[in-house]
Enzyme design. Structure first.
Site, short mmCIF file in Angstrom:
data_model
loop_
_atom_site.label_atom_id
_atom_site.label_comp_id
_atom_site.label_asym_id
_atom_site.label_seq_id
_atom_site.Cartn_x
_atom_site.Cartn_y
_atom_site.Cartn_z
N CYS A 42 36.87 37.11 52.87
CA CYS A 42 36.45 35.81 52.33
C CYS A 42 37.46 35.30 51.30
O CYS A 42 37.60 35.86 50.22
CB CYS A 42 35.06 35.99 51.70
SG CYS A 42 34.51 34.64 50.65
N CYS A 92 36.03 34.17 47.93
CA CYS A 92 35.60 35.35 47.16
C CYS A 92 36.78 35.90 46.36
O CYS A 92 36.63 36.26 45.19
CB CYS A 92 35.08 36.45 48.09
SG CYS A 92 33.62 36.00 49.04
#
Length: 107
Positions: free
Chosen positions: A31, A34
């Site tokens: 991600c 993230c």
């Protein structure tokens, strides 16, 4: 205080059932957002907020049981808990919103 990685469902339940507020970063290695917000989350945990709130992270791929229990659908998701109840959620890599939500429980 820093960010602690949650390694099991039992550890997760112990953390969320505390009377100390906790914030859990649900993230994934793949991600991009993230990776962008993770250093910001780490930095906030090193401020005085880290004394009043527990800072944790859960790898959604490694801990699917926890991810399903919380109902995480998007990464990153920051879930706030106290006394076994989910008290707040921030979805997405929004540093301003994350900081302001943490500030609500940093008392």
């Amino acid at each position: 205080m820093g960010v602690t990685e949650i390694q099991s469902l039992a550890q997760f339940k112990e953390i969320i059932n505390s009377d100390k507020p906790s914030v859990i970063d649900f993230w994934a290695t793949w991600c991009g957002p993230c990776k962008m917000i993770s250093p910001i989350f780490e930095k906030i945990s090193a401020t005085p907020a880290g004394e009043k709130i527990g800072f944790y992270k859960v790898d959604v791929d490694a801990q699917e049981e926890i991810t399903q229990e919380v109902g995480v659908k998007a990464m990153p998701t920051f879930a706030f808990f106290k006394n076994g109840e989910k008290i707040d959620t921030v979805v997405g890599a929004d540093p301003g919103k994350l900081q302001s939500t943490i500030s609500k429980y940093d008392v």
